[in-house]
Design an enzyme around this catalytic site. Structure first.
Site, PDB file in Angstrom:
ATOM      1  N   ARG A   1       0.866  -1.180   0.000  1.00 46.15           N
ATOM      2  CA  ARG A   1       0.000   0.000   0.000  1.00 46.15           C
ATOM      3  C   ARG A   1       0.902   1.230   0.000  1.00 46.15           C
ATOM      4  NH1 ARG A   1      -3.405  -2.745  -1.546  1.00 46.15           N
ATOM      5  NH2 ARG A   1      -5.447  -3.240  -0.688  1.00 46.15           N
TER       6      ARG A   1
ATOM      7  N   HIS B   1      -1.511   0.395  -9.540  1.00 44.36           N
ATOM      8  CA  HIS B   1      -2.169  -0.578  -8.650  1.00 44.36           C
ATOM      9  C   HIS B   1      -2.785  -1.730  -9.455  1.00 44.36           C
ATOM     10  CE1 HIS B   1      -3.716  -0.850  -4.319  1.00 44.36           C
ATOM     11  NE2 HIS B   1      -3.791  -2.051  -4.872  1.00 44.36           N
TER      12      HIS B   1
ATOM     13  N   GLU C   1      -2.964   7.704  -4.148  1.00 44.49           N
ATOM     14  CA  GLU C   1      -3.486   7.145  -5.400  1.00 44.49           C
ATOM     15  C   GLU C   1      -5.020   7.213  -5.498  1.00 44.49           C
ATOM     16  OE1 GLU C   1      -2.257   3.066  -5.537  1.00 44.49           O
ATOM     17  OE2 GLU C   1      -3.634   2.486  -3.958  1.00 44.49           O
TER      18      GLU C   1
HETATM   19  P1  NAD Z   1      -1.029 -11.564   4.522  1.00 42.98           P
HETATM   20  O1  NAD Z   1      -1.902 -11.176   5.665  1.00 42.98           O
HETATM   21  O2  NAD Z   1      -1.048 -12.967   4.040  1.00 42.98           O
HETATM   22  O3  NAD Z   1       0.501 -11.190   4.867  1.00 42.98           O
HETATM   23  C1  NAD Z   1       0.900 -10.021   5.534  1.00 42.98           C
HETATM   24  C2  NAD Z   1       2.156 -10.357   6.311  1.00 42.98           C
HETATM   25  O4  NAD Z   1       2.683  -9.159   6.869  1.00 42.98           O
HETATM   26  C3  NAD Z   1       1.926 -11.323   7.488  1.00 42.98           C
HETATM   27  O5  NAD Z   1       2.870 -12.371   7.409  1.00 42.98           O
HETATM   28  C4  NAD Z   1       2.176 -10.471   8.733  1.00 42.98           C
HETATM   29  O6  NAD Z   1       2.753 -11.231   9.765  1.00 42.98           O
HETATM   30  C5  NAD Z   1       3.156  -9.443   8.187  1.00 42.98           C
HETATM   31  N1  NAD Z   1       3.174  -8.198   8.959  1.00 42.98           N
HETATM   32  C6  NAD Z   1       2.128  -7.461   9.390  1.00 42.98           C
HETATM   33  N2  NAD Z   1       2.571  -6.362  10.049  1.00 42.98           N
HETATM   34  C7  NAD Z   1       3.927  -6.411  10.016  1.00 42.98           C
HETATM   35  C8  NAD Z   1       4.949  -5.570  10.500  1.00 42.98           C
HETATM   36  N3  NAD Z   1       4.680  -4.442  11.173  1.00 42.98           N
HETATM   37  N4  NAD Z   1       6.222  -5.933  10.270  1.00 42.98           N
HETATM   38  C9  NAD Z   1       6.526  -7.075   9.593  1.00 42.98           C
HETATM   39  N5  NAD Z   1       5.590  -7.912   9.098  1.00 42.98           N
HETATM   40  C10 NAD Z   1       4.310  -7.585   9.310  1.00 42.98           C
HETATM   41  O7  NAD Z   1      -1.401 -10.569   3.344  1.00 42.98           O
HETATM   42  P2  NAD Z   1      -1.121 -10.764   1.772  1.00 42.98           P
HETATM   43  O8  NAD Z   1      -2.285 -11.447   1.137  1.00 42.98           O
HETATM   44  O9  NAD Z   1       0.250 -11.311   1.589  1.00 42.98           O
HETATM   45  O10 NAD Z   1      -1.182  -9.230   1.288  1.00 42.98           O
HETATM   46  C11 NAD Z   1      -0.248  -8.279   1.769  1.00 42.98           C
HETATM   47  C12 NAD Z   1      -0.668  -6.890   1.324  1.00 42.98           C
HETATM   48  O11 NAD Z   1      -0.522  -6.770  -0.091  1.00 42.98           O
HETATM   49  C13 NAD Z   1      -2.174  -6.574   1.526  1.00 42.98           C
HETATM   50  O12 NAD Z   1      -2.441  -6.161   2.837  1.00 42.98           O
HETATM   51  C14 NAD Z   1      -2.414  -5.472   0.524  1.00 42.98           C
HETATM   52  O13 NAD Z   1      -2.145  -4.214   1.127  1.00 42.98           O
HETATM   53  C15 NAD Z   1      -1.355  -5.722  -0.558  1.00 42.98           C
HETATM   54  N6  NAD Z   1      -1.982  -6.113  -1.837  1.00 42.98           N
HETATM   55  C16 NAD Z   1      -1.629  -5.437  -2.964  1.00 42.98           C
HETATM   56  C17 NAD Z   1      -2.179  -5.771  -4.185  1.00 42.98           C
HETATM   57  C18 NAD Z   1      -1.789  -5.055  -5.457  1.00 42.98           C
HETATM   58  O14 NAD Z   1      -2.429  -5.250  -6.488  1.00 42.98           O
HETATM   59  N7  NAD Z   1      -0.732  -4.237  -5.434  1.00 42.98           N
HETATM   60  C19 NAD Z   1      -3.100  -6.811  -4.258  1.00 42.98           C
HETATM   61  C20 NAD Z   1      -3.440  -7.521  -3.094  1.00 42.98           C
HETATM   62  C21 NAD Z   1      -2.868  -7.153  -1.890  1.00 42.98           C
END
Ligand code: NAD
Length: 332
Positions: A237, A297, A266
């Site tokens: 994000r 995005h 964005e």
């Molecule tokens: P997820 O919940 O499977 O993984 C997130 C990980 O981050 C977890 O392992 C958690 O332990 C870790 N985490 C949380 N806070 C933390 C911190 N302060 N320090 C270190 N690690 C931390 O989520 P995901 O499905 O892998 O998605 C991750 C992010 O990707 C989503 O939250 C979303 O913002 C983003 N996303 C982007 C797109 C895109 O098109 N660009 C699409 C989908 C998701």
């Protein structure tokens, strides 16, 4: 069963039709997003699916859905922050999302950004296009991916898929994460703290959710600790990175480049065509830099992901209406 989908994009239509044919259910497609102006269309349907970033916060919409006998709200995204959870609860509406639609889609886009930057394609392009300069300049010699240390920040579904790809390419993979996953651990050479990652990584790739603990996680102090040639990839994000500080760090050559699928502000252009004067200033500044790549995005946007977003969302509706347990039901 008769289902209605709002906010439908062209690319989703074939997958909705494919699902309807396969399951024998009827799906009505509505291009517009759900609003108080069109909520009456729901009358006579059994279930509803949406995809939008704008808030659905008009109490009249929720009251009408209840009046029409609707039991659920299904979003085709992972995020469900468009819904007002209090209003949903008050009107007896269950909420489902599509929590995992294709981690690999986002992981591969992150790799694409990183390889573009590592091989200095932006710099070559700028010199060729602006100056007809095709020389093999010494400062544009690249390195190879298996010589890189790649830090994954947030080893969840997407970070895990990213770790798997870099590991397969022979890179040294280090990870900064909250909960170490046994599923993804085989792709990680070492779990480290953020300070170590900043110091050691050639590529830092961000996959954390946006929370109070991750907002501005990457700002001036972090950029100063990174290697001067390190690449920052943000597929998470925009607000995880302080964009103004990033621009300064790039201008001051504190880091080597940035690959950004998402920027802090964005929302002004999210999936829209906007007037030139409405394009955010930081976007304009970043896209001018040859060592920066920006995409709007779209890391998620593959056929696999779109099919899963549509079809999992429709499956969720059927299961909720039939009173079954749904893995994707949001508990609130
Ligand atoms: P997820 O919940 O499977 O993984 C997130 C990980 O981050 C977890 O392992 C958690 O332990 C870790 N985490 C949380 N806070 C933390 C911190 N302060 N320090 C270190 N690690 C931390 O989520 P995901 O499905 O892998 O998605 C991750 C992010 O990707 C989503 O939250 C979303 O913002 C983003 N996303 C982007 C797109 C895109 O098109 N660009 C699409 C989908 C998701």
């Amino acid at each position: 069963m008769k289902l209605i989908m709002f906010g439908v994009d062209d690319k989703e239509v074939p997958y909705a039709k494919e699902w309807a044919e396969k399951t024998g259910n009827e799906v009505k497609i509505v291009e517009d997003q759900l609003s108080s102006a069109n909520v009456d269309l729901v009358n006579g349907y059994d279930g509803i699916s949406v995809l939008q970033t704008s808030k659905i916060d008009d109490p009249a919409i929720y009251a009408k859905l209840k009046q029409f006998g609707i039991k659920q709200l299904s979003t085709r995204t992972a995020g469900y922050d468009m819904f007002d959870l209090d209003l949903a609860k008050k009107n007896g509406l269950k909420i489902t999302n599509v929590s995992i639609y294709s981690p690999r889609a986002i992981a591969e886009m992150g790799l694409t950004h990183a390889m573009y930057l590592l091989r200095k394609i932006g710099e070559f392009k700028q010199r060729m296009v602006n100056d007809a300069d095709f020389r093999w300049s010494k400062d544009l010699v690249s390195d190879e991916i298996y010589n890189q240390t790649v830090a994954i920040v947030g080893l969840g579904h997407i970070g895990g898929a990213t770790a798997q790809i870099y590991k397969a390419l022979g890179a040294r993979v280090i990870a900064v994460t909250r909960a170490t996953s046994v599923v993804y651990a085989p792709y990680v050479d070492e779990f480290v703290d953020l300070e170590t990652a900043l110091k050691e990584a050639d590529i830092i790739t961000l996959h954390v959710p946006l929370t109070s603990s991750t907002e501005n996680m990457f700002a001036a102090p972090q950029f100063k600790k990174m290697k001067n040639n390190a690449l920052l990839i943000n597929m998470a994000r925009g607000k995880v990175v302080n964009t103004a500080d990033l621009i300064d760090a790039l201008k001051n050559h504190e880091i080597g480049g940035a690959g950004l699928d998402t920027l802090g502000d964005e929302t002004t252009y999210f999936s829209k065509k906007v007037a030139p004067e409405d394009v955010p200033a930081d976007f304009k500044e970043l896209v001018k830099m040859p060592n920066v790549v920006v995409t709007p995005h779209v890391a998620f946007m593959t056929d696999t992901a779109v099919r899963n977003m549509v079809q999992v969302s429709l499956n969720n509706i059927v299961a909720i209406v039939e009173g079954k347990n749904v893995k994707n039901e949001v508990r609130f």
